[in-house]
Motif scaffolding. Sequence first.
Motif, PDB file in Angstrom:
ATOM      1  N   ALA A 295      -5.756   2.936  -1.248  1.00 51.28           N
ATOM      2  CA  ALA A 295      -6.174   1.929  -0.275  1.00 51.28           C
ATOM      3  C   ALA A 295      -6.957   2.682   0.792  1.00 51.28           C
ATOM      4  O   ALA A 295      -6.485   3.699   1.316  1.00 51.28           O
TER       5      ALA A 295
ATOM      6  N   ARG B 210       5.879  17.726  -4.530  1.00 52.00           N
ATOM      7  CA  ARG B 210       4.908  17.798  -3.447  1.00 52.00           C
ATOM      8  C   ARG B 210       4.304  19.150  -3.242  1.00 52.00           C
ATOM      9  O   ARG B 210       4.927  20.108  -2.944  1.00 52.00           O
TER      10      ARG B 210
ATOM     11  N   LEU C  44       0.882  -1.181   0.000  1.00 52.12           N
ATOM     12  CA  LEU C  44       0.000   0.000   0.000  1.00 52.12           C
ATOM     13  C   LEU C  44       0.911   1.220   0.000  1.00 52.12           C
ATOM     14  O   LEU C  44       1.646   1.457   0.964  1.00 52.12           O
TER      15      LEU C  44
ATOM     16  N   GLY D  45       3.218   3.304  -3.216  1.00 56.86           N
ATOM     17  CA  GLY D  45       4.236   2.866  -4.183  1.00 56.86           C
ATOM     18  C   GLY D  45       5.312   3.925  -4.343  1.00 56.86           C
ATOM     19  O   GLY D  45       5.818   4.150  -5.433  1.00 56.86           O
ATOM     20  N   GLY D  46       5.681   4.610  -3.255  1.00 53.41           N
ATOM     21  CA  GLY D  46       6.691   5.672  -3.309  1.00 53.41           C
ATOM     22  C   GLY D  46       8.091   5.139  -3.044  1.00 53.41           C
ATOM     23  O   GLY D  46       8.464   4.062  -3.525  1.00 53.41           O
ATOM     24  N   GLY D  47       8.851   5.884  -2.232  1.00 55.52           N
ATOM     25  CA  GLY D  47      10.259   5.541  -1.991  1.00 55.52           C
ATOM     26  C   GLY D  47      10.435   4.151  -1.397  1.00 55.52           C
ATOM     27  O   GLY D  47      11.174   3.320  -1.946  1.00 55.52           O
TER      28      GLY D  47
ATOM     29  N   ASP E 267      10.704  13.625  -8.687  1.00 59.76           N
ATOM     30  CA  ASP E 267       9.898  14.392  -7.740  1.00 59.76           C
ATOM     31  C   ASP E 267      10.627  14.591  -6.423  1.00 59.76           C
ATOM     32  O   ASP E 267      10.127  15.259  -5.537  1.00 59.76           O
TER      33      ASP E 267
ATOM     34  N   THR F  52      14.989  14.323  -4.587  1.00 57.07           N
ATOM     35  CA  THR F  52      16.393  13.928  -4.686  1.00 57.07           C
ATOM     36  C   THR F  52      16.798  13.354  -3.337  1.00 57.07           C
ATOM     37  O   THR F  52      16.620  14.016  -2.315  1.00 57.07           O
TER      38      THR F  52
ATOM     39  N   PHE G 259      16.829  12.243   7.953  1.00 53.57           N
ATOM     40  CA  PHE G 259      17.324  11.274   6.967  1.00 53.57           C
ATOM     41  C   PHE G 259      16.516   9.989   7.066  1.00 53.57           C
ATOM     42  O   PHE G 259      16.233   9.504   8.163  1.00 53.57           O
TER      43      PHE G 259
ATOM     44  N   VAL H  74      -1.325   7.039  -7.341  1.00 53.05           N
ATOM     45  CA  VAL H  74      -0.386   7.733  -8.230  1.00 53.05           C
ATOM     46  C   VAL H  74       0.683   6.727  -8.672  1.00 53.05           C
ATOM     47  O   VAL H  74       1.199   5.990  -7.843  1.00 53.05           O
TER      48      VAL H  74
ATOM     49  N   ALA I 228      -5.390   3.227  -7.455  1.00 52.20           N
ATOM     50  CA  ALA I 228      -6.507   3.695  -6.618  1.00 52.20           C
ATOM     51  C   ALA I 228      -5.991   3.750  -5.187  1.00 52.20           C
ATOM     52  O   ALA I 228      -5.018   3.065  -4.848  1.00 52.20           O
TER      53      ALA I 228
ATOM     54  N   ASN J 187      10.528  20.950  -3.121  1.00 52.28           N
ATOM     55  CA  ASN J 187       9.991  21.371  -1.822  1.00 52.28           C
ATOM     56  C   ASN J 187       9.723  20.113  -1.020  1.00 52.28           C
ATOM     57  O   ASN J 187       9.316  19.098  -1.577  1.00 52.28           O
ATOM     58  N   GLY J 188       9.881  20.187   0.285  1.00 56.11           N
ATOM     59  CA  GLY J 188       9.577  18.990   1.063  1.00 56.11           C
ATOM     60  C   GLY J 188       9.331  19.304   2.527  1.00 56.11           C
ATOM     61  O   GLY J 188       9.745  20.359   3.040  1.00 56.11           O
TER      62      GLY J 188
END
Length: 429
Positions: free
Chosen positions: A122, A429, A17, A19-21, A52, A54, A287, A46, A120, A253-254
Amino acid sequence: MVRVTDSAPLDVDLALLGGGGAASLLLAALDRHDVRDLRIAIVDPVRRRGQDRTWAFWGHPDSDLDPLLSASWQQVEVATAARRRVLDLTPLRYAMLRSGPVYDRAADAERRLDATRIVAPAETVRDDGDRVLVGTGDGRGVRAGWVLDSRPRPPARAGRTTWLQHFRGWWLEADRPVFDPMRAVLMDFRTPQPPRGVSFGYVLPVSDRYALVEYTEFSPDLLTDAGYDAALAGYRDLLGLDPTGLRVREVENGVIPMTDAPFPARPTPRVVRLGTAGGATRPSTGFTFSAMYRQADQVARALAAGRAPVPAPAYPRRHRWMDAVALRALDRGGVGGPEFFDRLFDRNPAERVLRFLDGGTTPAEEVVIMNSTRLWPMIAATAGDAVHRVRDRVRPTRPAPAIPPAVVGSAPTARRGGPPSGEDDVRAR
Ligand SMILES: Cc1cc2nc3c(=O)[nH]c(=O)nc-3n(C[C@H](O)[C@H](O)[C@H](O)COP(=O)(O)OP(=O)(O)OC[C@H]3O[C@@H](n4cnc5c(N)ncnc54)[C@H](O)[C@@H]3O)c2cc1C
């Protein structure tokens, strides 16, 4: 809310659930460890692609990530108003990895693993101890043996200290050589310090004409859009860079949580949380990458060996305690941020400090590291932390505030040197 449809839920062994980093590193690790016989689903509204974010991190050279790196440096600088220190990181190195190659590698792994992608959200997760039923926004749902959940979420309750690491970075392209590609600036504390918190700039050069220059704060509250631009322009000027010879090619941006609040890593027997949601973000620095990578490898190895996909905690418990004390000392004003980090690097080999920040030092080394900070403020923070923990036990749990979204610039404006514009501007973001 799960919508009712005729089709039965998709049956899988493993549902990711988010699917990012964290999930991308996990997919790559499953592929690397040749985990071929699992049915896998990835649920994310997404499909992550391109640049998106670094990631900067340290580690040993010659890892499987090496072909994906944009740059790496054996030497880094830590600067304060009083001095500039050049640190040799041997045997480690500092490295820069852009998200694009990580997502591409994950997409290749996803194909080879024959995973099913559900585009979609979760929405619900119900663990009966044997299988987990996930309600998905497309109405079909997933039934999984295990769920690895990296969806962003606030911690389980409010922390004793709640800070944010928030930043804006410009990818700067210069007309002539102005950056030293042999050396990154890890932390430059010459930036004006906020009334409550710590600020610093950093520079990650990929060539003598191209670099990511960022302004970062560790503090309770975000700045405004104009505030980030002003701070970053101020840092660019501090570096002696002439804005008329620069173009801002991309913007990052983060916002990353920095808190001693708990991020439960295994909320139910068959649900494991990964990434920031699972506590992979180091509270004292923000980090996250190295812990995500480590845990992805552990999960993949466990699955390859037929074991449960449960990684070791992202950081040892005593490290989380030391971070809570350090955050408290910084927040309550007992210790100045630049001074705190300057002393750490002054009194320890850089390699030891970096290993410490990854949770890889021995208790004996940690005593030496703690001794390099100023004693009385740390004792006061330790006592304050202990009292606060006792108070937390007796009073009702307070909900944690949501982690705010990053402030993203609104109106693109003129080019050269000023805030970024137009198609060049990739906003994260
Ligand atoms: C701009 C930026 C730069 C960073 N730089 C560094 C760095 O240099 N070094 C470092 O160590 N750390 C860094 N971090 C911190 C951390 O490494 C990253 O945030 C990292 O991406 C965290 O991975 P994650 O999987 O936990 O979360 P994410 O990568 O944010 O992935 C979460 C995923 O969950 C998905 N999602 C959301 N809601 C749902 C839902 N309902 N159902 C399914 N999926 C959902 C999202 O679409 C997203 O794809 C950075 C963070 C940011 C934002």
